[in-house]
Design an enzyme around this catalytic site. Structure first.
Site, PDB file in Angstrom:
ATOM      1  N   SER A 174       1.078  -0.705   0.330  1.00  0.00           N
ATOM      2  CA  SER A 174      -0.447   0.008  -0.140  1.00  0.00           C
ATOM      3  C   SER A 174       0.957   0.992  -0.149  1.00  0.00           C
ATOM      4  O   SER A 174       1.439   1.675  -0.873  1.00  0.00           O
ATOM      5  CB  SER A 174      -1.099  -0.348   1.391  1.00  0.00           C
ATOM      6  OG  SER A 174      -1.474   0.751   0.497  1.00  0.00           O
ATOM      7  N   HIS A 228      -8.162  -5.236  -0.589  1.00  0.00           N
ATOM      8  CA  HIS A 228      -6.344  -4.158  -0.788  1.00  0.00           C
ATOM      9  C   HIS A 228      -5.149  -5.590   0.964  1.00  0.00           C
ATOM     10  O   HIS A 228      -6.108  -5.069   1.982  1.00  0.00           O
ATOM     11  CB  HIS A 228      -7.020  -3.378  -0.274  1.00  0.00           C
ATOM     12  CG  HIS A 228      -6.075  -2.032  -0.194  1.00  0.00           C
ATOM     13  ND1 HIS A 228      -4.963  -2.417  -1.553  1.00  0.00           N
ATOM     14  CD2 HIS A 228      -5.273  -1.578   0.402  1.00  0.00           C
ATOM     15  CE1 HIS A 228      -3.562  -0.919  -0.620  1.00  0.00           C
ATOM     16  NE2 HIS A 228      -3.879  -0.325  -0.137  1.00  0.00           N
ATOM     17  N   GLU A 235      -8.610  -4.901  -4.922  1.00  0.00           N
ATOM     18  CA  GLU A 235      -7.924  -2.926  -3.895  1.00  0.00           C
ATOM     19  C   GLU A 235      -9.513  -2.387  -3.549  1.00  0.00           C
ATOM     20  O   GLU A 235      -8.535  -2.008  -2.626  1.00  0.00           O
ATOM     21  CB  GLU A 235      -7.254  -3.601  -5.453  1.00  0.00           C
ATOM     22  CG  GLU A 235      -5.614  -3.325  -5.968  1.00  0.00           C
ATOM     23  CD  GLU A 235      -4.851  -3.733  -4.764  1.00  0.00           C
ATOM     24  OE1 GLU A 235      -4.931  -3.459  -3.525  1.00  0.00           O
ATOM     25  OE2 GLU A 235      -3.577  -4.439  -4.647  1.00  0.00           O
TER      26      GLU A 235
END
Length: 542
Positions: free
Chosen positions: A193, A449, A328
């Protein structure tokens, strides 16, 4: 003969004490936590580039977890942390002086707004320590404290202090890791991330040249422009006003106020400064993050648009892995929206337009046409509703992640360096995926995600996996790929093709719970439409 529980190692700043521990899988290792790598950024240092810590002579106790820099902890739903959070963790199997271990350095995520490297919570190194590696992680400043940016050059607060913290940590690793049994000439940087975006920033910023030798950017790059590269706005003054500031709005008076404000108030204010227009029409996820610095200093980290920096990246000759998960956009389920504005505002197709990335005015006729195209791409003739969120999550996944990931890969290929570029598509879904359950998204397809993290690190939510379980088999698979890359410089997967061509689709290794195989990136058809939109308005794709 039993070994002493405590171990002392010398660093450039002074001796540190670690302790011997055992992983949940039964592997012995030596633990060092919370070693200072920077001076506490207090007072005049709060928003400025990091400074090396003072040397110490007494042995520093590095056996305890260190709190993060000040953050709003979304899990605990409260502000936590300390201002002296610039600490580093080292986990090693033994203190070798020869045949040094390759080093694997992790940068935590959190949207540049929150997060920490805490082993006691999410980043226990137990799985990775099955391999012949030294594992390192660290905290860095986030939110306004890490990314406040002011225009006045006399103040020396151009922004990106958090990324500069990271660079100082990498320098510390390069200079000290040999004393912990790690090889300073074999360092692999990886992150997820915002950590993945950070990895990419280090790949393209000259300030990080030579500090690592391979990289893995997971679910994030510097080209994810709605959260990894921010437009310059008056966020500093907005924060100050919410904290009680009543001055003239000049950079100098705003800075003087914020340097003396309670850090908890700064964190709280930072959570509330985005307008509805920014959050729901422009899809800005957080207010503070990396920016192009407004003037050049001796510590400038981002001197122009990342997409232009990437064209000149120092790292074109080193090997890199990029990738993401199959859904995601499920991250948006984690971002509070109690009034459900996020989906209701999408009934107006214009709000599908990536205004920030394309630098378009909302009244530009092109914006409406682009929004209509994107709404039809994800919803067809239907209307967005909060009872059917899947198309919205796919839209957000492409907007916030996959389009930027693809562009970063193509940009790297275009530089024409000797480095290999690999891509993965993470589709492993087992009981390890605790966050999907927390997001109440178990009924939706795809991996959330950050869903890969639980197969790399142990955490407080997971129990030691049974050796014959599907969870353990996939941990071994994922850790095997990362460790092979870090130790041997290859992935250990013979069929994994590197991406060499600018022609789409990208080829990626599809990781599922039952195996892995090469496929065309499934998002390709949608991302080609995004590319066409960018080209039509003259925006740079890569």
């Amino acid at each position: 003969m039993s070994l002493e529980k405590f171990v002392t190692v010398n660093t450039q700043h002074g001796p540190v004490k670690g302790d011997r521990r055992t992983t949940i899988l039964g592997m012995d290792y030596i633990n060092f936590q919370g070693i200072p790598y920077m001076k506490a950024p207090i007072g005049k240092l709060r928003f400025r580039a990091p400074v090396e810590p003072e040397k110490w002579t007494e042995t520093f106790d590095a056996t305890r977890d260190c709190p993060p820099f000040p953050i709003y902890d979304m899990m605990a739903q409260k502000i936590v942390g300390i201002e002296d959070g610039g600490r580093i963790n080292v986990f090693t199997k033994e203190l070798r002086s020869t045949n040094l271990y390759p080093v694997l350095v992790y940068i935590h995520g959190g949207g540049f707004q929150t997060g920490s490297s805490s082993p006691s919570l999410y980043f226990q190194p137990d799985y990775l320590l099955q391999k012949e590696l030294v594992i390192v992680s660290f905290n860095y400043r986030v939110g306004a404290i890490g990314f406040l940016s002011l225009d006045d050059p006399s103040l020396d607060v151009p922004g990106n202090a958090g990324l500069k913290d990271q660079r100082m940590a990498l320098k510390w690793i390069k200079e000290n890791i040999k004393n912990f049994g790690g090889d300073p000439d074999s360092i692999t940087l990886f992150g997820t991330s915002a950590g993945g975006a950070s990895v990419h920033y280090h790949l393209i910023s000259e300030k990080s040249k030579g500090l690592f030798h391979r990289a893995i950017a997971m679910s994030g790059t510097s080209l994810n422009l709605n959260w990894a590269h921010h437009p310059r706005r008056n966020y500093a003054e907005r924060i100050a006003r919410l904290c009680g500031y009543e001055g003239d709005g000049s950079d100098k008076s705003v800075l003087e106020f914020l340097e003396n404000a309670d850090f908890e108030k700064i964190v709280e204010a930072s959570e509330n400064i985005l307008t509805d227009e920014e959050k729901f029409q422009e899809h800005v996820v957080f207010a503070n993050g990396p920016v192009v610095e407004p003037y050049i200093t001796d510590h400038t980290f981002i001197h122009k648009s990342p997409i232009l920096m990437a064209r000149e990246a120092w790292s074109k000759d080193i090997d890199v892995i990029f990738g993401g998960t199959t859904n995601e956009g499920l991250l948006m389920a984690f971002i509070p929206d109690p009034e459900k504005k996020r989906i209701s505002i999408m009934e107006d197709s214009t709000n599908f337009t990536p205004f920030v990335d394309l630098n378009l005015d909302k009244n530009d006729p092109k914006a409406k046409e682009i929004g209509k195209t994107l709404k039809e791409l994800y919803y067809g003739a239907t209307t967005p509703t909060d009872s059917y969120m899947l198309p919205y999550y796919y839209y957000q996944g492409d907007l916030q992640f996959w389009h930027g990931i693809q562009r970063a890969i193509l940009s790297r290929i275009k530089t024409g360096g000797k480095g290999k570029t690999f891509t993965y598509y993470f589709d492993i879904l087992t009981e390890q995926n605790k966050f999907k359950k927390m997001l109440n998204c178990e009924h939706l397809p795809g991996v959330e995600h950050g869903g890969c993290i639980a197969y790399i690190f142990a955490n407080f939510m997971t129990k030691p996996p049974a050796i014959d379980s599907i969870e353990f088999k996939n941990i071994i698979k994922v850790v095997g790929i990362i460790s092979n890359f870090a130790i041997y410089g290859h992935t250990g997967v013979d069929e994994w093709e590197e991406n060499k061509s600018l022609e789409l689709p990208l080829r990626c290794l599809h990781l599922t719970k039952d195996g892995m195989q090469m496929i065309d990136l499934p998002e390709t058809a949608r991302l080609k439409i995004w590319d066409k939109i960018y080209k039509n308005v003259g925006a740079i794709i890569y």
